[in-house]
Design an enzyme around this catalytic site. Structure first.
Site, PDB file in Angstrom:
ATOM      1  CE1 TYR A 123      -4.079  -1.831  -0.032  1.00 12.32           C
ATOM      2  CE2 TYR A 123      -2.843  -3.331   1.373  1.00 12.32           C
ATOM      3  CZ  TYR A 123      -3.933  -3.070   0.565  1.00 12.32           C
ATOM      4  OH  TYR A 123      -4.868  -4.046   0.349  1.00 12.32           O
ATOM      5  CG  PHE A 411     -11.442  -2.047   9.442  1.00  6.87           C
ATOM      6  CD1 PHE A 411     -11.203  -1.695   8.126  1.00  6.87           C
ATOM      7  CD2 PHE A 411     -10.698  -1.431  10.441  1.00  6.87           C
ATOM      8  CE1 PHE A 411     -10.242  -0.751   7.795  1.00  6.87           C
ATOM      9  CE2 PHE A 411      -9.739  -0.477  10.114  1.00  6.87           C
ATOM     10  CZ  PHE A 411      -9.513  -0.147   8.794  1.00  6.87           C
TER      11      PHE A 411
END
Length: 411
Positions: A123, A411
């Site tokens: 990322y 999450f």
């Protein structure tokens, strides 16, 4: 047939999620976990790439509010469910999804995006910086004691049903959120994640247990712990493990009392806790920190989507007036010079033509944003360049947080 990139349709959820399971190794989740994430999925924020009707890549987002230094809750896109099927890797599908997603996040008015990374190497090229770390401990309670804070003997620990205690636990959690950067305010439905306890996923552990910490003086709930016990036996006797899922408290006395409870559970000799803050006070309660075996790993990655709005949303621990030269190839609207002026009361961040005093990329600003990674340490790695003597130390002090940022759950 050409790839089709678009928003997920509700009736396609099962195929979309099947693709994710395949991208993450092909092991099906237990039904209870799958149904939880079906209910939490924001379909309108879920993207997919289809090849001849089959989903081959995906990226989603949850609508969160994340605490930042100063206690504000900043709207944030919780990037999730990112994956590419093995047959379609290295075709630019992930880059295209990240491009579409960040454009959508910007259009929706969220100044930051956050994620937890299955592979943190991925990322950085999209402007994410590692902003928070988590601590794991495995404490040998046969050899490690606790130095309890004053008042711990005035806290009552009561074993309760996890579901019946949910509201009390959530009230404690909500009070803690603005105190520490990186925590997410609980959105409707997310309270169910903490109670997820499918029998098929216990792997020899007990059902989820919960205790409340109550002040004896007034009965107020000031903390809670959720845990499971893994009974184990050796030739020499019991060797059980207490696996702490959550342990939160509003004051040191309750915090110490809760740890004393889990350390003292019969027939267990190890307390295991992961996803703790790196500055967890537990490290100062134990009599021998080496036998707690502390270790850290990356947890929360932050991407500034609207740089000016993001930097204005937090406060700064020391007076700051610095001109930043920011590189951001993936979101070029952030690139260029910005004057950031702020203190403990607030901040302004605006475009400027003044000479730059610090040069860095948006990923370094993401790492420093929650106050847990210092600009000085990033400069030591060659990732921040000081252009005015003294600017680095001033900015590093101002960005720092008294408490380390912490993401309590995934999450």
């Amino acid at each position: 047939m050409a790839h089709e990139t678009r928003v997920l349709r509700p009736e396609e959820w099962d195929g979309w999620y099947d693709h994710l399971e395949l991208a993450f190794g092909g092991v099906p989740e237990v039904e209870e976990e799958r149904e939880l994430y079906r209910s939490l999925t924001e379909v309108e924020r879920s993207l997919g790439v289809w090849d001849d009707g089959t989903c081959v890549a995906s990226a989603g987002a949850f609508t969160f509010r994340v605490s930042v230094p100063g206690g504000a809750l900043v709207p944030a896109a919780g990037v999730t469910m990112v994956g590419v099927t093995p047959t379609h890797r290295r075709r630019g599908l992930l880059t295209a999804l990240m491009r579409r997603q960040l454009d959508d996040v910007r259009a929706g008015g969220e100044p930051v995006a956050v994620l937890t990374a299955s592979d943190p190497a991925i990322y950085g090229r999209f402007g994410y910086g590692t902003a928070a770390y988590s601590l794991a401990v495995d404490v040998d309670t046969s050899r490690v004691g606790l130095r309890l804070p004053p008042g711990a003997d005035g806290v009552r620990i009561r074993l309760v049903d996890p579901q019946e205690a949910l509201a009390a636990c959530e009230a404690v959690y909500a009070e803690l959120v603005p105190r520490r950067p990186g925590m997410t305010a609980r959105q409707p439905g997310w309270e169910r994640q903490a109670l997820l306890d499918p029998a098929a996923g216990r792997a020899g552990r007990s059902p989820l247990k919960c205790v409340l910490a109550e002040r004896e003086a007034d009965g107020k709930v000031v903390g809670y712990a959720r845990y499971r016990v893994r009974p184990e036996w050796e030739l020499s006797g019991s060797a059980g493990v207490v696996e702490v899922q959550d342990l939160d408290a509003l004051d040191p006395a309750a915090y110490g009392a809760l740890w004393a409870y889990v350390f003292g559970i019969d027939l267990t000799w190890t307390v295991r806790a992961h996803k703790r803050p790196v500055d967890d006070p537990l490290l100062h309660l134990v009599s021998d920190v080496r036998r707690a075996k502390p270790r850290t790993r990356d947890a929360l990655h932050v991407r500034l989507v609207e740089l000016g709005a993001a930097l204005e949303a937090r406060t700064y621990g020391a007076p700051l007036d610095v001109v930043l030269e920011v590189e951001d190839a993936f979101c070029p609207w952030n690139a260029g010079r910005w004057r950031l002026t702020g203190d403990a009361k607030g901040a302004t961040c605006a475009r400027t033509g003044d000479p730059a005093e610090l040069a860095l990329s948006v990923a370094e600003l993401g790492s420093a944003y929650l106050g847990g990674v210092t600009l000085t340490s990033l400069a030591g790695a060659g990732r921040v360049t000081e252009l005015r003597p003294g600017a680095l130390a001033e900015a590093s002090r101002a960005f720092a947080s008294d408490l380390a940022p912490w993401l309590p759950h995934g999450f």
